[in-house]
Design a protein around this motif. Structure first.
Motif, mmCIF file in Angstrom:
data_model
loop_
_atom_site.group_PDB
_atom_site.id
_atom_site.type_symbol
_atom_site.label_atom_id
_atom_site.label_comp_id
_atom_site.label_asym_id
_atom_site.label_seq_id
_atom_site.Cartn_x
_atom_site.Cartn_y
_atom_site.Cartn_z
ATOM 1 N N ALA A 133 80.705 40.888 32.958
ATOM 2 C CA ALA A 133 80.466 41.864 34.022
ATOM 3 C C ALA A 133 81.788 42.078 34.757
ATOM 4 O O ALA A 133 82.291 41.162 35.420
ATOM 5 C CB ALA A 133 79.388 41.362 34.978
ATOM 6 N N VAL A 134 82.382 43.269 34.609
ATOM 7 C CA VAL A 134 83.740 43.529 35.079
ATOM 8 C C VAL A 134 83.721 44.560 36.207
ATOM 9 O O VAL A 134 83.231 45.674 36.040
ATOM 10 C CB VAL A 134 84.641 44.020 33.929
ATOM 11 C CG1 VAL A 134 86.071 44.210 34.423
ATOM 12 C CG2 VAL A 134 84.609 43.027 32.761
ATOM 13 N N ASP A 135 84.264 44.168 37.341
ATOM 14 C CA ASP A 135 84.362 45.016 38.528
ATOM 15 C C ASP A 135 85.584 45.923 38.387
ATOM 16 O O ASP A 135 86.715 45.442 38.339
ATOM 17 C CB ASP A 135 84.488 44.110 39.763
ATOM 18 C CG ASP A 135 84.747 44.867 41.051
ATOM 19 O OD1 ASP A 135 84.709 46.114 41.038
ATOM 20 O OD2 ASP A 135 84.982 44.197 42.082
ATOM 21 N N LEU A 136 85.347 47.249 38.320
ATOM 22 C CA LEU A 136 86.450 48.201 38.220
ATOM 23 C C LEU A 136 86.512 49.107 39.451
ATOM 24 O O LEU A 136 86.882 50.283 39.352
ATOM 25 C CB LEU A 136 86.321 49.035 36.946
ATOM 26 C CG LEU A 136 86.598 48.306 35.631
ATOM 27 C CD1 LEU A 136 86.649 49.290 34.472
ATOM 28 C CD2 LEU A 136 87.890 47.500 35.690
ATOM 29 N N SER A 137 86.157 48.570 40.608
ATOM 30 C CA SER A 137 86.305 49.330 41.848
ATOM 31 C C SER A 137 87.785 49.521 42.155
ATOM 32 O O SER A 137 88.652 48.892 41.539
ATOM 33 C CB SER A 137 85.610 48.600 42.998
ATOM 34 O OG SER A 137 86.120 47.286 43.138
ATOM 35 N N ALA A 151 75.109 45.202 40.580
ATOM 36 C CA ALA A 151 75.488 44.747 39.240
ATOM 37 C C ALA A 151 74.637 43.570 38.799
ATOM 38 O O ALA A 151 74.163 43.522 37.654
ATOM 39 C CB ALA A 151 76.964 44.369 39.220
ATOM 40 N N LEU A 152 74.413 42.615 39.683
ATOM 41 C CA LEU A 152 73.617 41.434 39.347
ATOM 42 C C LEU A 152 72.158 41.798 39.092
ATOM 43 O O LEU A 152 71.516 41.253 38.189
ATOM 44 C CB LEU A 152 73.734 40.402 40.472
ATOM 45 C CG LEU A 152 75.112 39.741 40.597
ATOM 46 C CD1 LEU A 152 75.256 39.032 41.942
ATOM 47 C CD2 LEU A 152 75.350 38.756 39.461
ATOM 48 N N GLN A 153 71.633 42.722 39.873
ATOM 49 C CA GLN A 153 70.251 43.160 39.663
ATOM 50 C C GLN A 153 70.111 43.895 38.333
ATOM 51 O O GLN A 153 69.106 43.735 37.629
ATOM 52 C CB GLN A 153 69.808 44.039 40.825
ATOM 53 C CG GLN A 153 69.624 43.281 42.126
ATOM 54 C CD GLN A 153 69.341 44.192 43.308
ATOM 55 O OE1 GLN A 153 69.527 45.408 43.229
ATOM 56 N NE2 GLN A 153 68.895 43.620 44.412
ATOM 57 N N THR A 154 71.125 44.683 37.967
ATOM 58 C CA THR A 154 71.093 45.385 36.690
ATOM 59 C C THR A 154 71.115 44.401 35.525
ATOM 60 O O THR A 154 70.378 44.560 34.541
ATOM 61 C CB THR A 154 72.297 46.342 36.576
ATOM 62 O OG1 THR A 154 72.235 47.302 37.640
ATOM 63 C CG2 THR A 154 72.292 47.068 35.240
#
Length: 309
Positions: free
Chosen positions: A91-95, A173-176
């Motif tokens: 799970a990669v954060d691209l903000s 993201a975690l809920q998804t």
């Protein structure tokens, strides 16, 4: 302090070159240092259904299959075997904060390289690996699959994805992930964790999955450079802040706030029962990964199960 790094060109030829470069860097580490430790850390962490057989004295009654028992008239139990093919999710954060850099490597580029190492480690062990790219919404989802092609697709997606939103929502993201992953998985959460309100979602996710947090930081976020007056912009909110970095009071306030945030994040991970592997741009991350694998090795028994307390 550098501003956010501009997006590099993303033409097909340039993207292929960058993907192959990341793969080469990652493959050396995987083959030389991580392949063996990966296998010993994650092999056999669960059970999968194998067959139905008749109950024998001493069997665990919790394994009784009541439907088959009712149909056959004899007590039957489910027989499980050690799970050999695991599911790894990146799970990669691209903000927008991931494009910040005070060194040639941005947080986003480090995330891509870490994703390559973990994805290649998984496929070399014949495990399934998938990808979730997120900001405050889900930008892309690649279902877990095996094979080198999947690993390269993950690296290409991280390098080429153009987020629609600059903001972050770890909670979303975690809920998804909770909805998308039907079976237990090892989830590597790569982010700078510049977000709030995700603590409960992290605890809930950690009950179902093996969550490993990978906080990614730039050195300038941990050590305020002494450069005089600066105007800084929050790339996610657009807020502006003017400060004198040469003022001892400003530098002290920065350090106090940084330490408080680091302590709060560490406590969040502890309460959720989540391992953390901190990484910094421009610095070798091999030691951090190896230390994580070593902690896992010590915490597991010879069969891959948690050691008794």
């Amino acid at each position: 302090m550098s501003e956010a790094a501009p997006h590099p060109p993303t033409g097909p030829a340039d993207l292929l070159r960058r993907v192959r470069l990341v793969e080469l860097r990652a493959r050396r580490l995987v083959e030389d240092l991580l392949a063996g430790p990966y296998r010993s850390m994650f092999r056999g962490r669960g059970l999968e259904f194998d067959d139905i057989r008749e109950y024998q004295p001493g069997d665990d009654v919790r394994a009784i299959d009541w439907h088959t028992t009712a149909r056959t008239g004899t007590v039957q139990i489910k027989q499980n075997v050690e799970e050999r093919c695991l599911t790894v999710m990146l799970a990669v954060d691209l903000s927008a904060s991931g494009d910040f850099s005070s060194v040639p490597q941005s947080k986003r580029e480090l995330a891509a390289e870490l994703a390559a190492v973990l994805a290649l480690s998984a496929v070399m062990n014949n495990d399934r690996v998938g990808l979730l790219i997120f900001t405050d919404t889900v930008g892309r989802y690649l279902p877990p699959r095996t094979g080198r092609r999947q690993a390269l697709a993950i690296v290409a997606a991280v390098l080429s994805h153009e987020p629609r939103s600059p903001r972050t929502s770890l909670c979303n993201a975690l809920q998804t992930l909770g909805s998308a992953l039907r079976r237990r998985a090892t989830v590597f959460l790569l982010s700078d964790f510049l977000d709030t309100g995700f603590e409960r979602a992290l605890r809930l996710a950690a009950r179902r999955h093996d969550i490993v947090a990978v906080p990614i930081q730039d050195g300038a976020e941990m050590r305020l450079p002494e450069l005089g007056w600066l105007v800084c912009e929050d790339t996610e909110t657009g807020d502006l802040l003017e400060l004198n970095t040469s003022d001892p009071a400003v530098r002290h306030a920065f350090e106090v706030k940084r330490l408080a945030r680091a302590a709060s994040l560490k406590e969040t991970f502890r309460r959720a029962g989540v391992d953390a592997v901190p990484c910094e741009t421009g610095r070798p991350y091999q030691r951090a990964l190896l230390q994580f694998f070593e902690r896992r090795r010590r915490s597991l028994g010879p069969t891959g199960s948690p050691s008794p307390a």
